[in-house]
Design an enzyme around this catalytic site. Structure first.
Site, short mmCIF file in Angstrom:
data_model
loop_
_atom_site.label_atom_id
_atom_site.label_comp_id
_atom_site.label_asym_id
_atom_site.label_seq_id
_atom_site.Cartn_x
_atom_site.Cartn_y
_atom_site.Cartn_z
N HIS B 245 0.81 -1.21 0.00
CA HIS B 245 0.00 0.00 0.00
C HIS B 245 0.84 1.27 0.00
O HIS B 245 0.54 2.19 -0.75
CB HIS B 245 -1.06 0.04 1.09
CG HIS B 245 -2.15 1.01 0.72
ND1 HIS B 245 -3.12 0.72 -0.21
CD2 HIS B 245 -2.36 2.28 1.05
CE1 HIS B 245 -3.89 1.76 -0.40
NE2 HIS B 245 -3.46 2.74 0.35
N TYR B 249 1.50 5.42 -2.32
CA TYR B 249 1.88 6.80 -1.99
C TYR B 249 3.19 7.18 -2.66
O TYR B 249 3.45 8.35 -2.89
CB TYR B 249 1.90 6.99 -0.46
CG TYR B 249 0.51 6.80 0.04
CD1 TYR B 249 -0.45 7.77 -0.19
CD2 TYR B 249 0.11 5.59 0.60
CE1 TYR B 249 -1.77 7.56 0.17
CE2 TYR B 249 -1.20 5.38 0.96
CZ TYR B 249 -2.14 6.37 0.73
OH TYR B 249 -3.44 6.15 1.05
N HIS B 396 -10.94 1.00 -9.09
CA HIS B 396 -10.44 2.01 -8.15
C HIS B 396 -9.02 2.44 -8.49
O HIS B 396 -8.72 3.62 -8.60
CB HIS B 396 -10.50 1.45 -6.72
CG HIS B 396 -9.59 2.10 -5.76
ND1 HIS B 396 -9.82 3.38 -5.27
CD2 HIS B 396 -8.42 1.71 -5.20
CE1 HIS B 396 -8.84 3.72 -4.45
NE2 HIS B 396 -7.98 2.72 -4.39
N PHE B 397 -8.11 1.47 -8.68
CA PHE B 397 -6.72 1.93 -8.81
C PHE B 397 -6.39 2.43 -10.22
O PHE B 397 -5.35 3.03 -10.42
CB PHE B 397 -5.70 0.92 -8.26
CG PHE B 397 -5.57 -0.40 -8.96
CD1 PHE B 397 -5.07 -0.48 -10.25
CD2 PHE B 397 -5.91 -1.57 -8.30
CE1 PHE B 397 -4.93 -1.69 -10.88
CE2 PHE B 397 -5.77 -2.80 -8.93
CZ PHE B 397 -5.28 -2.85 -10.22
N HIS B 398 -7.32 2.20 -11.17
CA HIS B 398 -7.09 2.88 -12.45
C HIS B 398 -7.44 4.36 -12.33
O HIS B 398 -7.04 5.16 -13.17
CB HIS B 398 -7.87 2.20 -13.57
CG HIS B 398 -7.15 1.00 -14.12
ND1 HIS B 398 -7.29 -0.26 -13.60
CD2 HIS B 398 -6.22 0.89 -15.11
CE1 HIS B 398 -6.50 -1.10 -14.25
NE2 HIS B 398 -5.84 -0.43 -15.18
N ARG B 459 -11.73 -9.88 -10.41
CA ARG B 459 -10.61 -9.28 -11.10
C ARG B 459 -9.65 -10.40 -11.54
O ARG B 459 -9.89 -11.57 -11.26
CB ARG B 459 -9.87 -8.31 -10.18
CG ARG B 459 -9.22 -9.01 -9.00
CD ARG B 459 -8.63 -8.07 -7.97
NE ARG B 459 -7.42 -7.43 -8.43
CZ ARG B 459 -6.52 -6.86 -7.62
NH1 ARG B 459 -6.72 -6.88 -6.31
NH2 ARG B 459 -5.44 -6.28 -8.09
N ARG B 460 -8.57 -10.04 -12.21
CA ARG B 460 -7.47 -10.96 -12.50
C ARG B 460 -7.90 -12.27 -13.14
O ARG B 460 -7.49 -13.35 -12.72
CB ARG B 460 -6.72 -11.31 -11.20
CG ARG B 460 -6.16 -10.13 -10.50
CD ARG B 460 -5.32 -10.55 -9.34
NE ARG B 460 -4.13 -9.72 -9.28
CZ ARG B 460 -3.18 -9.84 -8.41
NH1 ARG B 460 -3.22 -10.79 -7.52
NH2 ARG B 460 -2.15 -9.06 -8.43
#
Lengths: 193, 575
Positions: B245, B249, B396-398, B459-460
């Site tokens: 995680h 950042y 989300h992470f896209h 996913r995946r």
């Protein structure tokens, strides 16, 4: 340090929001009783699951009146039981899944429900759930586990009480035996630590 | 207001000024920055191509590129090339620029070439191992970006990943050494904001990469070489997420650096508050690392209490992001008003939307707001059950790494590239349209991914079509979502090609006598003078960060290690 008036207001609102989020999660755990998957399932030897009293013969075990334990082994690329034969439990009962893996990390998700956990070699995931009505659910592996990962699926059949019989149990004796029969799961896993 | 006129002319990028480019002042450092950008953009192109193929494959629109078994090779390549290689090289590039330009102090050239070389060799090894999966030969690494044991990759992959990270450590050393040289000449001065941000980010990076370094060096590498028979899958997984995680950042903080340090100028104004920017970065140092368990909410073997601690820390990480939202919007509004913007919302029209460096950053920030809130769902311990490992997560992470970071990086390249090459931007119209194209593609793709995730689509996976499973969709149909994902993925790849076209045309264009941009950045409205000096004492914050990490990770890691470092163990399982 100079902090502008609007900045102060914004910080206060942001903190309120954050505390509110934490509050809702806390309420979910304490008030609504949402249980997390935790370490209560214990550990097993992933390389010797055959010798395990329950994972050696995975399936549905009666644990008490209207309570069932379902032991599931995930392996490339099937759930046992689940894929070749469906998991069967009676409607209206309390079911505790015990899920582990004999090879790599898998996922275990009963699509459309909150039963969603990881199957990690050496660890046992314990999820307790109540199925009120009879219906079929699909089970999918949602963690990549190898080249045929996308073929790994299974079925869960929640059947009416009348259609559920001792033939669906791995420990049929428990049905006729008195209710003092050992629930057994915790101790068994402890033994194999 | 006096500064208004002064900075207004800088904001209009069309006004030619005499050359005072970074490349003229620091030719060696500009070369290093260019090397890093070249690798970053190369991997962006390849990783993006893989991404488009995946979007078409998993939605069933077109499966002719690869077999479903080889899909996972491309998926590994997409994750590693974009999330690790593109980001890391872009970051080492822009951080080198940020440190050198704000300290007026060159890097150690030999050290710079060493860390670049280390990272580059690592990247080549990892790429070789991954692409080997397509040949059917003995070398492969179809283990995805997370490389969970006991799925084993070729040792070459682990070695490559190690070199990439070690190289980034050395890059950090280079920047800390430059800071030390500057400090010797400037005792008692406040650290320039950009350097402060770089050092804070690297401090966070050092603390958080320890997890993955221990996992790879002490467990996975010797295990893949056959030196140790087994590893504990839960332990290596936990060490991965200890890093997994914070790495988020590591992608975001450079985007924040751009939004704080450069975006205000592009808007036509100045940064609103320097002290709050420092507070935000300090909060990231402290809170970034002890949050990784929120990726393991549904993992067995971890007590609920530690998941709860990680949850509260994760929620508090919302604070620096919300503070950033305030400061960045306030700075943009200030800039817009300097440019003659009026009215409660009318000022938005006065912003330079035709400048791709500006519009890209602004659109990236907008999407990050949406991504931040879908992240709060992920962080919510109980609702996470609904979305864990579903398509919601890549949705989300896209928005976060795929837009907040990637689009900001592309946008600021339009501003940075002329300064490190001494060449004016070419294909300006293409550049002008590119951020909006990305925005449209991502809107289609990520909204559909979020909704499909709510319906339970995993996913995946190469083929999320199952014989026995029917996904109950919340809004819209599954077929419509598939189409949106595929179309969005193709549009994103087109936007990527547009970006690369501008970069290549600029890079190989002729050197300009006059540059249309310069790297002068105006000081903040509220300077650092009024803020406590302790903000600059990174040792204090590092210590607090380490204490928090020990609280969050000490006991659970201890319980995993107490039953034997390698137990319960699993031998390597080739994919």
């Amino acid at each position: 340090m100079e902090i502008h008036r609007f900045e102060k207001l914004w910080v206060a609102l942001a903190l309120l929001l954050i505390v509110g989020f934490i509050g809702t999660v806390t309420y979910g755990a304490v008030g609504a009783g949402v249980k997390m998957v935790d370490d209560s399932g214990g550990t097993v030897d992933a390389n010797a699951l055959n010798e395990h009293p329950r994972f050696g013969e995975p399936g549905t075990y009666q644990a008490g009146e209207n309570e069932y334990d379902v032991y599931v082994v995930s392996r490339q690329f099937l759930f046992e039981p689940g894929t070749n034969e469906p998991i069967r439990v009676p409607a209206g009962s309390t079911v505790t899944f015990h899920i582990t893996s004999s090879d790599v990390i898998h996922g275990f998700e009963v699509a459309g429900t909150n039963v969603n956990t990881m199957a990690i070699p050496g660890q046992v995931a314990r999820v307790t759930v109540q199925f009120d009505e009879a219906r079929n659910y699909g089970i999918i592996c949602h963690e990549y586990c190898g080249a045929a990962h996308h073929t790994m699926e299974g079925q869960l059949q929640v059947v009416p009480q009348s259609e559920f019989s001792s033939a669906d149990l791995r420990n049929p004796d428990a049905v006729s035996a008195d209710r003092t029969a050992p629930a057994g799961d915790d101790e068994n896993e402890e033994e194999t630590r | 207001m006096a500064f208004a006129d002064e900075y207004r002319e800088e904001a209009g990028e069309a006004i030619p000024i005499e050359r005072e480019a970074f490349v003229d002042q620091f030719p060696h450092d500009a070369f290093i920055v260019r090397l890093n950008l070249a690798v970053a953009f190369g991997s962006l192109g390849v990783g993006g191509l893989f991404g488009m193929i995946q979007a078409l494959h998993r939605t069933g629109i077109y499966r002719g590129f690869v077999s479903s078994a080889d899909y996972y090779t491309l998926l590994t390549g997409h994750g590693v090339l974009l999330a690790l290689v593109f980001t890391t090289f872009f970051i080492t590039g822009i951080f080198s620029w940020a440190v050198v330009s704000s300290l007026d102090e060159s890097l150690n050239d030999r050290l710079a070439k060493t860390w670049f070389g280390t990272m580059f060799v690592g990247t080549l090894l990892a790429a070789l191992a991954i692409l080997g999966g397509l040949t059917g030969g003995p070398v492969s690494a179809d283990v995805l970006y997370t490389f969970y044991a006991p799925m084993a990759a070729s040792p070459i992959f682990y070695l490559g990943a190690t070199l990439l990270i070690v190289g980034s450590w050395l890059a950090g050393l280079d920047w800390f050494l430059a800071y030390r040289r500057w400090r010797a000449e400037n005792p008692g001065e406040r650290i320039p904001l950009r350097t402060f941000m770089v050092l804070a980010t690297m401090l966070m990076w050092y603390i958080s990469t320890i997890g993955v370094a221990v996992s790879v060096l002490f467990f996975l590498l010797p295990w893949s070489l056959g030196l140790i028979p087994a590893v504990d899958p839960l332990l290596t997984r936990t060490l991965f997420w200890y890093f997994g995680h914070p790495v988020v950042y590591f992608w975001l903080m450079p985007a924040y650096l751009v939004w704080y340090a450069i975006l205000p100028k592009l808007s036509g104004g100045r940064l609103f508050s320097d002290p709050l920017a420092r507070v935000v970065f300090v909060l990231f140092v402290i809170l970034s690392t002890p949050v990784g368990f929120h990726h393991q909410y549904v993992d067995p073997g971890i007590p609920e209490g530690f998941k709860f601690i990680a949850m509260t820390n994760t929620m508090f990480l919302l604070l620096p992001s919300l503070l950033t939202a305030f400061t960045v919007v306030a700075s943009m509004e200030h800039g817009a008003r300097q440019r003659g913007g009026k009215g409660r919302l009318g000022w938005l029209r006065a912003l330079p939307w035709d400048n791709p460096a500006f519009s890209g950053c602004a659109l990236a920030g907008l999407m990050f707001a949406a991504g931040g809130f879908s992240g709060m769902i992920n962080a919510g311990m109980n609702i996470n059950y609904l979305v864990h490992n579903t398509l919601w997560v890549p949705g989300h992470f896209h928005l976060t790494v795929g837009t907040a970071a990637a689009l900001t990086f592309m946008a600021i390249t339009y501003w940075l590239l002329p300064q490190v090459t001494g060449k004016n931007l070419k294909l300006k119209t293409v550049a002008m349209v590119q951020p909006f194209t990305w925005f449209i593609g991502m809107t289609l793709m990520s909204n559909a991914m979020h909704r499909a995730g709510l319906a339970g689509v995993p996913r995946r996976t190469a083929e999320p079509q199952y014989a026995n499973v029917e996904f109950e969709n919340v809004i819209g149909g599954i077929a419509e979502m598939r189409l949106q994902i595929a179309v969005g993925g193709v549009i994103l790849f087109v936007a990527l090609l547009m970006f690369l076209a501008v970069v290549v045309a600029t890079w190989f264009g002729e050197r300009s006598q006059k540059l249309e941009v310069n790297s002068e950045l105006p000081p903040a409205l509220s300077g650092p003078e009024n803020s406590p000096v302790v903000l600059d004492d990174l040792r204090v914050w590092a210590l607090i960060a380490i204490v928090l990490v020990a609280i969050a990770y000490g006991p659970p890691l201890w319980s995993m290690v107490a039953d034997g470092l390698l137990a319960p163990g699993s031998p390597p399982i080739p994919v």
